[in-house]
Design an enzyme around this catalytic site. Sequence first.
Site, PDB file in Angstrom:
ATOM      1  N   ARG A  29      -0.981  -0.400   3.426  1.00 46.57           N
ATOM      2  CA  ARG A  29      -1.259   0.173   2.109  1.00 46.57           C
ATOM      3  C   ARG A  29      -2.675   0.752   2.056  1.00 46.57           C
ATOM      4  O   ARG A  29      -3.609   0.177   2.608  1.00 46.57           O
ATOM      5  CB  ARG A  29      -1.081  -0.891   1.014  1.00 46.57           C
ATOM      6  CG  ARG A  29       0.347  -1.367   0.932  1.00 46.57           C
ATOM      7  CD  ARG A  29       0.660  -2.160  -0.319  1.00 46.57           C
ATOM      8  NE  ARG A  29       1.969  -2.774  -0.160  1.00 46.57           N
ATOM      9  CZ  ARG A  29       3.132  -2.131  -0.352  1.00 46.57           C
ATOM     10  NH1 ARG A  29       3.142  -0.871  -0.738  1.00 46.57           N
ATOM     11  NH2 ARG A  29       4.281  -2.744  -0.155  1.00 46.57           N
ATOM     12  N   ASP A  30      -2.769   1.906   1.383  1.00 43.73           N
ATOM     13  CA  ASP A  30      -4.067   2.567   1.227  1.00 43.73           C
ATOM     14  C   ASP A  30      -4.983   1.698   0.361  1.00 43.73           C
ATOM     15  O   ASP A  30      -4.559   1.125  -0.643  1.00 43.73           O
ATOM     16  CB  ASP A  30      -3.874   3.947   0.587  1.00 43.73           C
ATOM     17  CG  ASP A  30      -5.091   4.838   0.768  1.00 43.73           C
ATOM     18  OD1 ASP A  30      -4.995   5.823   1.504  1.00 43.73           O
ATOM     19  OD2 ASP A  30      -6.149   4.529   0.173  1.00 43.73           O
ATOM     20  N   ASN A  87      -3.506  15.291   5.982  1.00 44.79           N
ATOM     21  CA  ASN A  87      -4.646  16.180   5.773  1.00 44.79           C
ATOM     22  C   ASN A  87      -5.317  16.460   7.108  1.00 44.79           C
ATOM     23  O   ASN A  87      -5.481  15.551   7.925  1.00 44.79           O
ATOM     24  CB  ASN A  87      -5.651  15.528   4.817  1.00 44.79           C
ATOM     25  CG  ASN A  87      -5.071  15.305   3.431  1.00 44.79           C
ATOM     26  OD1 ASN A  87      -4.333  16.145   2.923  1.00 44.79           O
ATOM     27  ND2 ASN A  87      -5.390  14.177   2.820  1.00 44.79           N
ATOM     28  N   VAL A  96     -10.826  10.234   7.354  1.00 48.26           N
ATOM     29  CA  VAL A  96     -10.693   9.316   8.495  1.00 48.26           C
ATOM     30  C   VAL A  96     -10.059  10.102   9.633  1.00 48.26           C
ATOM     31  O   VAL A  96      -8.960  10.648   9.486  1.00 48.26           O
ATOM     32  CB  VAL A  96      -9.829   8.084   8.134  1.00 48.26           C
ATOM     33  CG1 VAL A  96      -9.666   7.188   9.362  1.00 48.26           C
ATOM     34  CG2 VAL A  96     -10.454   7.303   6.983  1.00 48.26           C
ATOM     35  N   HIS A 100      -3.120  10.209  10.044  1.00 54.19           N
ATOM     36  CA  HIS A 100      -2.385   9.282   9.185  1.00 54.19           C
ATOM     37  C   HIS A 100      -1.518  10.088   8.238  1.00 54.19           C
ATOM     38  O   HIS A 100      -1.962  11.068   7.653  1.00 54.19           O
ATOM     39  CB  HIS A 100      -3.338   8.367   8.410  1.00 54.19           C
ATOM     40  CG  HIS A 100      -4.485   9.075   7.786  1.00 54.19           C
ATOM     41  ND1 HIS A 100      -5.594   9.468   8.507  1.00 54.19           N
ATOM     42  CD2 HIS A 100      -4.694   9.492   6.519  1.00 54.19           C
ATOM     43  CE1 HIS A 100      -6.442  10.078   7.707  1.00 54.19           C
ATOM     44  NE2 HIS A 100      -5.920  10.124   6.494  1.00 54.19           N
ATOM     45  N   HIS A 102       0.214  10.145   4.825  1.00 54.23           N
ATOM     46  CA  HIS A 102       0.244   9.508   3.509  1.00 54.23           C
ATOM     47  C   HIS A 102       1.687   9.514   3.007  1.00 54.23           C
ATOM     48  O   HIS A 102       2.322  10.583   2.968  1.00 54.23           O
ATOM     49  CB  HIS A 102      -0.603  10.290   2.499  1.00 54.23           C
ATOM     50  CG  HIS A 102      -2.072  10.330   2.771  1.00 54.23           C
ATOM     51  ND1 HIS A 102      -2.970   9.504   2.140  1.00 54.23           N
ATOM     52  CD2 HIS A 102      -2.811  11.119   3.589  1.00 54.23           C
ATOM     53  CE1 HIS A 102      -4.202   9.781   2.555  1.00 54.23           C
ATOM     54  NE2 HIS A 102      -4.134  10.763   3.442  1.00 54.23           N
TER      55      HIS A 102
HETATM   56  P1  5GP Z   1      -7.738  11.174   4.245  1.00 58.11           P
HETATM   57  O1  5GP Z   1      -8.653  11.542   3.117  1.00 58.11           O
HETATM   58  O2  5GP Z   1      -8.480  11.122   5.556  1.00 58.11           O
HETATM   59  O3  5GP Z   1      -6.488  11.995   4.323  1.00 58.11           O
HETATM   60  O4  5GP Z   1      -7.234   9.708   3.916  1.00 58.11           O
HETATM   61  C1  5GP Z   1      -7.949   8.561   4.274  1.00 58.11           C
HETATM   62  C2  5GP Z   1      -7.365   7.440   3.458  1.00 58.11           C
HETATM   63  O5  5GP Z   1      -7.735   6.220   4.049  1.00 58.11           O
HETATM   64  C3  5GP Z   1      -7.877   7.422   2.015  1.00 58.11           C
HETATM   65  O6  5GP Z   1      -6.776   7.533   1.122  1.00 58.11           O
HETATM   66  C4  5GP Z   1      -8.610   6.078   1.910  1.00 58.11           C
HETATM   67  O7  5GP Z   1      -8.416   5.469   0.656  1.00 58.11           O
HETATM   68  C5  5GP Z   1      -8.000   5.294   3.038  1.00 58.11           C
HETATM   69  N1  5GP Z   1      -8.878   4.315   3.647  1.00 58.11           N
HETATM   70  C6  5GP Z   1     -10.150   4.509   4.062  1.00 58.11           C
HETATM   71  N2  5GP Z   1     -10.636   3.390   4.631  1.00 58.11           N
HETATM   72  C7  5GP Z   1      -9.643   2.467   4.574  1.00 58.11           C
HETATM   73  C8  5GP Z   1      -9.526   1.105   4.984  1.00 58.11           C
HETATM   74  O8  5GP Z   1     -10.446   0.511   5.557  1.00 58.11           O
HETATM   75  N3  5GP Z   1      -8.353   0.474   4.745  1.00 58.11           N
HETATM   76  C9  5GP Z   1      -7.298   1.104   4.127  1.00 58.11           C
HETATM   77  N4  5GP Z   1      -6.189   0.395   3.953  1.00 58.11           N
HETATM   78  N5  5GP Z   1      -7.366   2.390   3.729  1.00 58.11           N
HETATM   79  C10 5GP Z   1      -8.518   3.053   3.942  1.00 58.11           C
END
Ligand code: 5GP
Length: 114
Positions: A29-30, A87, A96, A100, A102
């Site tokens: 989970r996010d 993304n 990140v 990943h 979503h």
């Molecule tokens: P992005 O913006 O790269 O597409 O999505 C990165 C996602 O990773 C974000 O929705 C953020 O909330 C989530 N995220 C960042 N760090 C962590 C973490 O340490 N644990 C979890 N479960 N989610 C994370």
Amino acid sequence: MTDCIFCKIISGDIPGDIVYQDDDVLAFRDLNPQAPTHVLVIPRKHIATTNDIQPEDAELIGKMYLAAKQIAKDEAIDEAGYRTVINCNRAAGQTVFHIHLHLLGARPMGWPPG
Ligand code: 5GP
Ligand code: ZN
């Protein structure tokens, strides 16, 4: 990758609320959910962005979607509908750099996305 937070979730160095895992894929989970269901599906292999996906990763990327399909069913959002998003790089909001997927659901989704 020692400095990658998602590799650290895979290794167990950082806790994750894991909802699915197999030999190739992990889902959790996010931390900052943008919908009642917001799960991130990642490959165990470190791939930084979709620009870095190689032909030999084709099956692995397919497995990410098969995992997402299963999780959507487990979360009972499969019939109502849900969104899957990857993304890529900064203009798309990637923060990140370990790919990943979503999986977002359990609320209405606007289109086009922001
Ligand atoms: P992005 O913006 O790269 O597409 O999505 C990165 C996602 O990773 C974000 O929705 C953020 O909330 C989530 N995220 C960042 N760090 C962590 C973490 O340490 N644990 C979890 N479960 N989610 C994370
Ligand atoms: Zn990584």
